[in-house]
Design an enzyme around this catalytic site. Structure first.
Site, short mmCIF file in Angstrom:
data_model
loop_
_atom_site.label_atom_id
_atom_site.label_comp_id
_atom_site.label_asym_id
_atom_site.label_seq_id
_atom_site.Cartn_x
_atom_site.Cartn_y
_atom_site.Cartn_z
N ASN A 97 0.84 -0.45 -0.34
CA ASN A 97 0.13 0.23 0.01
C ASN A 97 1.11 1.46 -0.22
O ASN A 97 1.90 1.61 1.53
CB ASN A 97 -0.62 0.16 1.44
CG ASN A 97 -2.10 0.98 1.28
OD1 ASN A 97 -1.70 1.83 0.58
ND2 ASN A 97 -2.97 1.24 2.46
N ARG A 194 -2.44 -2.20 -3.84
CA ARG A 194 -3.71 -1.25 -3.39
C ARG A 194 -3.35 0.23 -5.01
O ARG A 194 -2.54 0.97 -4.52
CB ARG A 194 -3.60 -0.77 -2.44
CG ARG A 194 -5.19 0.20 -2.33
CD ARG A 194 -5.20 0.83 -0.72
NE ARG A 194 -6.17 2.31 -0.70
CZ ARG A 194 -5.91 2.71 -0.25
NH1 ARG A 194 -5.38 3.72 0.56
NH2 ARG A 194 -7.07 3.63 -0.40
N HIS A 283 -12.23 3.44 -1.13
CA HIS A 283 -12.00 2.20 0.07
C HIS A 283 -12.63 0.64 -0.14
O HIS A 283 -13.33 0.80 1.61
CB HIS A 283 -12.47 2.84 0.90
CG HIS A 283 -12.06 4.29 1.83
ND1 HIS A 283 -12.30 5.07 1.64
CD2 HIS A 283 -10.59 4.25 1.62
CE1 HIS A 283 -11.35 6.50 1.63
NE2 HIS A 283 -9.93 5.57 2.01
N ARG A 344 -8.62 17.09 2.53
CA ARG A 344 -10.23 17.28 1.61
C ARG A 344 -10.79 17.33 1.95
O ARG A 344 -10.43 17.17 2.90
CB ARG A 344 -9.36 15.56 0.56
CG ARG A 344 -7.99 15.33 0.26
CD ARG A 344 -7.85 14.45 -0.23
NE ARG A 344 -7.14 13.13 0.64
CZ ARG A 344 -8.27 11.59 0.54
NH1 ARG A 344 -8.43 11.19 -0.94
NH2 ARG A 344 -7.36 11.13 1.47
N GLU A 487 -6.97 -4.85 4.84
CA GLU A 487 -7.30 -4.49 3.40
C GLU A 487 -6.26 -5.51 2.79
O GLU A 487 -6.43 -5.88 1.74
CB GLU A 487 -7.15 -3.20 2.84
CG GLU A 487 -8.10 -1.99 3.41
CD GLU A 487 -7.51 -0.89 3.14
OE1 GLU A 487 -8.04 0.01 2.60
OE2 GLU A 487 -7.26 -0.07 3.58
#
Length: 502
Positions: A97, A194, A283, A344, A487
């Site tokens: 990742n 990812r 996600h 963000r 993940e």
């Protein structure tokens, strides 16, 4: 299915039925699995055939079974798993990742889901940069350390680990360090990445080819903080081990099957078709993983459940999941939509953006920098993008930190309410991601307002939550769950399935 205690379901070689047996010792390390290189028979390790697997008795860990929605009791270590669902081959998969300043990685033994090592290289390019790895105890004979003093002696019951200072290390040198510290005698079968944005091109994990690289590059403007650096990770892995197949798992893939009405924008259809404007979602691996875990913990088939998954971290998104599939989500076309995040903005009135450009004289690039790098928690608080730091500052009386946390809670409640209506009821609400898993105060503020939905939070359970655990009261009609995401494991499972088709 509730098991009488630790152990496995031992399958009958001639059928798909089984009977419970007490625990058995794990197979010796390393497990046999395929090796991909030039493709010559001499460079391929033995592979089990379907017939060979069916002739063996197989004990299936609950972590694997649960990911496929097999019910089991809280705390039960093993569960029944049909032979036809067990991937035939075994594989050692490195999952990466890649972020702009951090590379997280795990080495997994699949399909068992056993974590052989886990690590990260943090603050890349800074003087404080360091690398750390924790190893499975069985890997101890295979470890490499840069120097003896960098090994951390493991306390009883804890895995051996390594931490090394890497001042101002470059991204390329970080990959050199990573590959130098993998077990030297353990071949890799695949490397998984990812990738945040796959646009309209991908609805599943794919093997990386030049065409795939070009599609990822084409989506980079939609995920400017992610796709470019993830492409760099792919390039550096190819430089180190071009013979090993690489795979991309896309955050957007889980959301590709949303109903059309939940994917479109109210813009001229010609524009949407011409430029690929639609609500993608992010996600995906995290939402898919925690949904499967929720089904297992609730002891109900995933296909029956209405779930709201709140992935709350440096990047945040909330997803409505109906019968195991994404129904709607907060993050849409770009990665600065939906929930406010560290830097963000989250959702914002488009008129503000137009005013900045047309009336205030900001260039499009300057506005992009504002939305992606100067907004969110950082913009509201005026001091930090880190939620843990904002919590400390709020407790100390900082007004901006308090406002940022309040706005974050407000947006979570707003989206949960909308998705509850869309799902026509909710069976469980899941909190995951760094903030979702660790910030009990955020969870409490959110859930205290959900009584109208039938959700009741147990404050004691919530404040003491560790690992996978329910935090709702026994009379709550909606189960509230904290589920740490994984993940990397989800990506490794997807790659295992893809390897079977090579």
């Amino acid at each position: 299915m509730v098991l009488p205690g630790p152990g496995v379901i031992r399958l009958d070689p001639q059928s798909t039925t089984g009977a419970f047996e007490p625990p058995v010792q794990p197979p010796p390390f390393p497990l046999p699995c395929r090796r991909f290189s030039t493709g010559s028979p001499q460079e391929t390790r033995p592979t089990q055939t379907n017939l060979e697997v069916r002739r063996q008795a197989v004990g299936v860990p609950v972590e694997q079974a649960a990911l496929h929605g097999v019910p089991f009791a809280f705390g039960a270590p093993f569960a029944f798993f049909s032979l036809r669902d067990i991937p035939i081959s075994m594989a050692t998969i490195l999952v990466l990742n890649c972020g702009s300043s951090t590379i997280k990685f795990q080495l997994l033994d699949m399909p068992a889901g056993r974590r052989l090592l886990k690590g990260a290289i943090e603050k890349i390019g800074q003087q404080e940069s360091k690398g750390r790895i924790s190893y499975d105890a069985s890997l101890e004979p295979f470890r490499r350390f840069s120097s003896p003093q960098e090994e951390h002696p493991s306390s009883k019951g804890s895995p051996p680990s390594l931490e090394e200072s890497l001042p101002a290390i470059s991204y390329a040198d970080a990959f050199d360090w990573l590959f130098a510290h993998l077990p030297p005698t353990l071949p890799l079968d695949a490397i998984g990445h990812r990738v945040v944005h796959g646009g309209p091109y991908f609805n599943q994990t794919v093997r990386i080819t030049q065409e795939v690289v070009e599609h990822i590059q084409a989506c980079s403007s939609l995920a400017p903080l992610h796709n470019p650096i993830q492409l760099e990770g792919i390039r550096l892995c190819k430089t180190h081990h071009g013979e090993i197949p690489q795979f991309a798992s896309f955050d957007t893939a889980f959301h590709r099957d949303k109903p059309e009405v939940h994917r479109i924008f109210a813009l001229p259809r010609q524009l949407c078709t011409q430029f690929g404007y639609e609500k993608y979602g992010f996600h995906g691996a995290s939402h898919r993983y925690v949904a499967r875990r929720a089904a297992a913990l609730l002891q109900r088939p995933l296909e029956e459940l209405r779930l709201i998954s709140c992935h709350l971290g440096g990047g945040s998104s909330i997803t409505a999941i109906h019968r195991g599939k994404a129904l709607d989500t907060t993050a849409t076309y770009g990665t600065c939509t939906g929930m406010p995040m560290g830097s963000r903005s989250g959702d914002i009135d488009v008129a503000v953006i137009l005013d900045l450009i047309l009336q205030q004289g900001y260039s499009p690039q300057e506005v992009s920098d504002i939305l992606y790098n100067q907004s969110g928690l950082f913009g509201i608080s005026g001091i930090s993008s880190d939620m843990a730091e904002l919590e400390r500052l709020e407790q100390a009386g900082h007004e901006g930190a308090h406002l940022a946390r309040e706005y974050y809670v407000y947006m979570i409640k707003k989206f949960i309410g909308a998705f509850a209506a869309l799902l026509e009821g909710v069976d469980a609400i899941i909190f995951t991601g760094g903030i979702g898993e660790k910030d009990h105060d955020i969870r409490e503020r959110v859930c205290r307002s959900l009584g109208w939905l039938g959700a009741r939070i147990d404050l004691t359970k919530n404040r003491g939550a560790q690992g996978e655990t329910p935090i709702s009261t026994t009379d709550s009609r909606v189960t509230l769950l904290v589920i740490p995401t994984d993940e990397e494991l989800e990506i490794a499972l997807e790659i295992t399935e893809a390897l079977e088709n090579i």
